[in-house]
Design a protein around this motif. Sequence first.
Motif, PDB file in Angstrom:
ATOM      1  N   LEU A 105     -37.083  38.908 -10.055  1.00  0.00           N
ATOM      2  CA  LEU A 105     -36.702  38.901 -11.463  1.00  0.00           C
ATOM      3  C   LEU A 105     -37.906  39.205 -12.354  1.00  0.00           C
ATOM      4  O   LEU A 105     -37.778  39.256 -13.579  1.00  0.00           O
ATOM      5  N   LYS A 106     -39.064  39.424 -11.748  1.00  0.00           N
ATOM      6  CA  LYS A 106     -40.283  39.656 -12.525  1.00  0.00           C
ATOM      7  C   LYS A 106     -40.356  41.067 -13.079  1.00  0.00           C
ATOM      8  O   LYS A 106     -41.058  41.320 -14.051  1.00  0.00           O
ATOM      9  N   GLU A 107     -39.655  41.985 -12.451  1.00  0.00           N
ATOM     10  CA  GLU A 107     -39.691  43.370 -12.882  1.00  0.00           C
ATOM     11  C   GLU A 107     -38.440  44.084 -12.400  1.00  0.00           C
ATOM     12  O   GLU A 107     -37.632  43.510 -11.652  1.00  0.00           O
ATOM     13  N   ASN A 108     -38.292  45.322 -12.839  1.00  0.00           N
ATOM     14  CA  ASN A 108     -37.253  46.217 -12.352  1.00  0.00           C
ATOM     15  C   ASN A 108     -37.892  47.018 -11.227  1.00  0.00           C
ATOM     16  O   ASN A 108     -38.589  48.004 -11.496  1.00  0.00           O
ATOM     17  N   PRO A 109     -37.739  46.604  -9.969  1.00  0.00           N
ATOM     18  CA  PRO A 109     -38.488  47.231  -8.878  1.00  0.00           C
ATOM     19  C   PRO A 109     -38.359  48.755  -8.866  1.00  0.00           C
ATOM     20  O   PRO A 109     -37.262  49.308  -8.903  1.00  0.00           O
TER      21      PRO A 109
ATOM     22  N   MET B  28     -39.630  50.482 -11.305  1.00  0.00           N
ATOM     23  CA  MET B  28     -39.852  50.862 -12.695  1.00  0.00           C
ATOM     24  C   MET B  28     -40.738  49.876 -13.446  1.00  0.00           C
ATOM     25  O   MET B  28     -41.013  50.079 -14.628  1.00  0.00           O
ATOM     26  N   GLY B  29     -41.152  48.810 -12.812  1.00  0.00           N
ATOM     27  CA  GLY B  29     -41.968  47.815 -13.496  1.00  0.00           C
ATOM     28  C   GLY B  29     -41.190  47.126 -14.609  1.00  0.00           C
ATOM     29  O   GLY B  29     -40.079  46.651 -14.400  1.00  0.00           O
ATOM     30  N   GLN B  30     -41.763  47.096 -15.812  1.00  0.00           N
ATOM     31  CA  GLN B  30     -41.124  46.436 -16.948  1.00  0.00           C
ATOM     32  C   GLN B  30     -40.171  47.361 -17.710  1.00  0.00           C
ATOM     33  O   GLN B  30     -39.498  46.918 -18.649  1.00  0.00           O
ATOM     34  N   GLN B  31     -40.105  48.603 -17.328  1.00  0.00           N
ATOM     35  CA  GLN B  31     -39.226  49.550 -18.013  1.00  0.00           C
ATOM     36  C   GLN B  31     -37.766  49.269 -17.665  1.00  0.00           C
ATOM     37  O   GLN B  31     -37.416  49.091 -16.501  1.00  0.00           O
ATOM     38  N   GLY B  32     -36.923  49.224 -18.678  1.00  0.00           N
ATOM     39  CA  GLY B  32     -35.501  48.982 -18.446  1.00  0.00           C
ATOM     40  C   GLY B  32     -35.212  47.612 -17.884  1.00  0.00           C
ATOM     41  O   GLY B  32     -34.201  47.414 -17.198  1.00  0.00           O
ATOM     42  N   LEU B  33     -36.044  46.621 -18.206  1.00  0.00           N
ATOM     43  CA  LEU B  33     -35.944  45.312 -17.573  1.00  0.00           C
ATOM     44  C   LEU B  33     -34.636  44.595 -17.901  1.00  0.00           C
ATOM     45  O   LEU B  33     -34.011  43.993 -17.032  1.00  0.00           O
ATOM     46  N   TYR B  34     -34.201  44.656 -19.160  1.00  0.00           N
ATOM     47  CA  TYR B  34     -32.999  43.910 -19.553  1.00  0.00           C
ATOM     48  C   TYR B  34     -31.725  44.638 -19.147  1.00  0.00           C
ATOM     49  O   TYR B  34     -30.701  44.000 -18.885  1.00  0.00           O
ATOM     50  N   TYR B  35     -31.773  45.937 -19.072  1.00  0.00           N
ATOM     51  CA  TYR B  35     -30.686  46.690 -18.438  1.00  0.00           C
ATOM     52  C   TYR B  35     -30.571  46.259 -16.971  1.00  0.00           C
ATOM     53  O   TYR B  35     -29.464  46.069 -16.442  1.00  0.00           O
ATOM     54  N   TYR B  36     -31.718  46.082 -16.330  1.00  0.00           N
ATOM     55  CA  TYR B  36     -31.765  45.628 -14.940  1.00  0.00           C
ATOM     56  C   TYR B  36     -31.132  44.249 -14.792  1.00  0.00           C
ATOM     57  O   TYR B  36     -30.311  44.030 -13.885  1.00  0.00           O
TER      58      TYR B  36
ATOM     59  N   GLN C 240     -35.763  33.893   2.364  1.00  0.00           N
ATOM     60  CA  GLN C 240     -35.776  32.920   1.274  1.00  0.00           C
ATOM     61  C   GLN C 240     -34.529  33.081   0.409  1.00  0.00           C
ATOM     62  O   GLN C 240     -34.185  34.186  -0.001  1.00  0.00           O
ATOM     63  N   THR C 241     -33.839  31.969   0.155  1.00  0.00           N
ATOM     64  CA  THR C 241     -32.620  31.996  -0.651  1.00  0.00           C
ATOM     65  C   THR C 241     -32.948  31.674  -2.103  1.00  0.00           C
ATOM     66  O   THR C 241     -33.652  30.712  -2.403  1.00  0.00           O
ATOM     67  N   HIS C 242     -32.412  32.490  -3.005  1.00  0.00           N
ATOM     68  CA  HIS C 242     -32.675  32.348  -4.430  1.00  0.00           C
ATOM     69  C   HIS C 242     -31.385  31.982  -5.170  1.00  0.00           C
ATOM     70  O   HIS C 242     -30.357  32.627  -4.965  1.00  0.00           O
ATOM     71  N   ASP C 243     -31.454  30.976  -6.011  1.00  0.00           N
ATOM     72  CA  ASP C 243     -30.362  30.678  -6.936  1.00  0.00           C
ATOM     73  C   ASP C 243     -30.557  31.596  -8.141  1.00  0.00           C
ATOM     74  O   ASP C 243     -31.088  31.208  -9.168  1.00  0.00           O
ATOM     75  N   TRP C 244     -30.149  32.851  -7.956  1.00  0.00           N
ATOM     76  CA  TRP C 244     -30.463  33.879  -8.949  1.00  0.00           C
ATOM     77  C   TRP C 244     -29.908  33.537 -10.325  1.00  0.00           C
ATOM     78  O   TRP C 244     -30.530  33.850 -11.359  1.00  0.00           O
ATOM     79  N   ASN C 245     -28.741  32.888 -10.368  1.00  0.00           N
ATOM     80  CA  ASN C 245     -28.097  32.565 -11.629  1.00  0.00           C
ATOM     81  C   ASN C 245     -28.957  31.614 -12.459  1.00  0.00           C
ATOM     82  O   ASN C 245     -29.326  31.903 -13.602  1.00  0.00           O
ATOM     83  N   THR C 246     -29.294  30.480 -11.875  1.00  0.00           N
ATOM     84  CA  THR C 246     -30.110  29.488 -12.578  1.00  0.00           C
ATOM     85  C   THR C 246     -31.490  30.048 -12.900  1.00  0.00           C
ATOM     86  O   THR C 246     -32.025  29.831 -13.999  1.00  0.00           O
ATOM     87  N   ASP C 247     -32.072  30.791 -11.968  1.00  0.00           N
ATOM     88  CA  ASP C 247     -33.395  31.367 -12.203  1.00  0.00           C
ATOM     89  C   ASP C 247     -33.360  32.345 -13.376  1.00  0.00           C
ATOM     90  O   ASP C 247     -34.277  32.377 -14.203  1.00  0.00           O
ATOM     91  N   LEU C 248     -32.303  33.136 -13.445  1.00  0.00           N
ATOM     92  CA  LEU C 248     -32.200  34.133 -14.513  1.00  0.00           C
ATOM     93  C   LEU C 248     -31.955  33.470 -15.860  1.00  0.00           C
ATOM     94  O   LEU C 248     -32.562  33.853 -16.874  1.00  0.00           O
ATOM     95  N   VAL C 249     -31.086  32.478 -15.901  1.00  0.00           N
ATOM     96  CA  VAL C 249     -30.839  31.763 -17.158  1.00  0.00           C
ATOM     97  C   VAL C 249     -32.123  31.090 -17.644  1.00  0.00           C
ATOM     98  O   VAL C 249     -32.458  31.141 -18.837  1.00  0.00           O
ATOM     99  N   THR C 250     -32.865  30.475 -16.736  1.00  0.00           N
ATOM    100  CA  THR C 250     -34.124  29.824 -17.101  1.00  0.00           C
ATOM    101  C   THR C 250     -35.131  30.836 -17.635  1.00  0.00           C
ATOM    102  O   THR C 250     -35.815  30.597 -18.647  1.00  0.00           O
ATOM    103  N   LEU C 251     -35.223  31.975 -16.991  1.00  0.00           N
ATOM    104  CA  LEU C 251     -36.131  33.033 -17.440  1.00  0.00           C
ATOM    105  C   LEU C 251     -35.760  33.507 -18.844  1.00  0.00           C
ATOM    106  O   LEU C 251     -36.631  33.673 -19.712  1.00  0.00           O
TER     107      LEU C 251
END
Length: 374
Positions: free
Chosen positions: A284-288, A290-298, A320-331
């Motif tokens: 969730l740190k970048e748009n792999p 593309m880096g930070q470009q188009g991050l919120y579209y990503y 490694q299992t990620h709770d992507w939902n909670t991680d994304l909301v927190t971010l």
Amino acid sequence: MFVKLSNPLLTVLFAVLVIFPMPVSGAENHLANDEIQTLQSSGIAFLKSSQNDDGSWTSPKILGITALALAGMLESGADVSDASVQKGLDFLLARTQPDGGIYDPGSNHKNYETSIALRALVAANQDHQYDDNIKKAVEYLKSIQWDQAEGADPSSPAYGGQGYGGHKRPDLSNTAFFLDALVKAGLTEDDPAMQQALVFVSRCQNLESEHNTTPFASKVNDGGFYYTPASGGSSQAGETENGGLRSYASMTYAGLKSMIYAGLSMEDPRVQAAYVWLQKHYTLKENPGMGQQGLYYYYHTLSKTLTVLGKDSFTDESGQTHDWNTDLVTLLKDRQLSNGSWVNPTDRWYEGDPNLVTAYVLMTLANCQDSNTP
């Protein structure tokens, strides 16, 4: 049967994860929904404060941002009777053209604008007051899809795709917006437009197969997706030394989602290859690519795709299992500005515009909310 991958252990891991996805507890879902509703309210309040007097956002000539703002607000719980929503809807409907499309008359983005406007109208159509507008918009979008009538026979790399409109060459991003709109409008996987789009989407994947015999298919062959194989091919992530088109994450999520919309199962080799690419590049740190470009579209595309797949969690290549939902909301909570908006400091594709980015975030939060619904 699962596709044979280069790493046997990864093949087994992928099969287990598809069959036995890890659940997320109800308590975590409830907490995430509380966080989501708070963020939605402040984001909606920002968009209300930034709306132009004519009902548009940012510029009356950039209809797509207004349509995205409305879709984001409505999908995040704004009432269709709200004065700001009504002003925005009136602005959109005033741009309805005789051909059924909803776009600015001087626009070269007719598919893009109509697709997003259609999404907003579907969200607002609580009393079926927009049924006719929705029907005509769907018919218009189908009429400009690249097929033989548009000069592309089934062997053409352009066949089945959608571009911005006005005979602009098709690309995966616009095709994904088109398919999102059709699904929102109630079209099913067996609709000819969906199946034609699948032909184009398959040719946007770095995967040589009977579904993709373009010159680019074998040059990278990593299962990811790029922008377009049409008009000589293009990837926003650039080219490899051998002329291949580099895969990147936002297009890979868009391609995977589009294939699921068109009826492919998790057992299809195209779906499996895309999923494995995403496992390898999960972050969730970048748009792999593309880096930070188009991050919120990503973020919007990632959240929608994983929701469509029913993935409460996501296991990466390392296991490694990620709770992507909670991680994304927190971010998103951490990145919200004091006025309730979001913005991308890397200003490409209008992501320096807080109206656009806040709309993307509201749509992302709505996806996260949907993924919490049993």
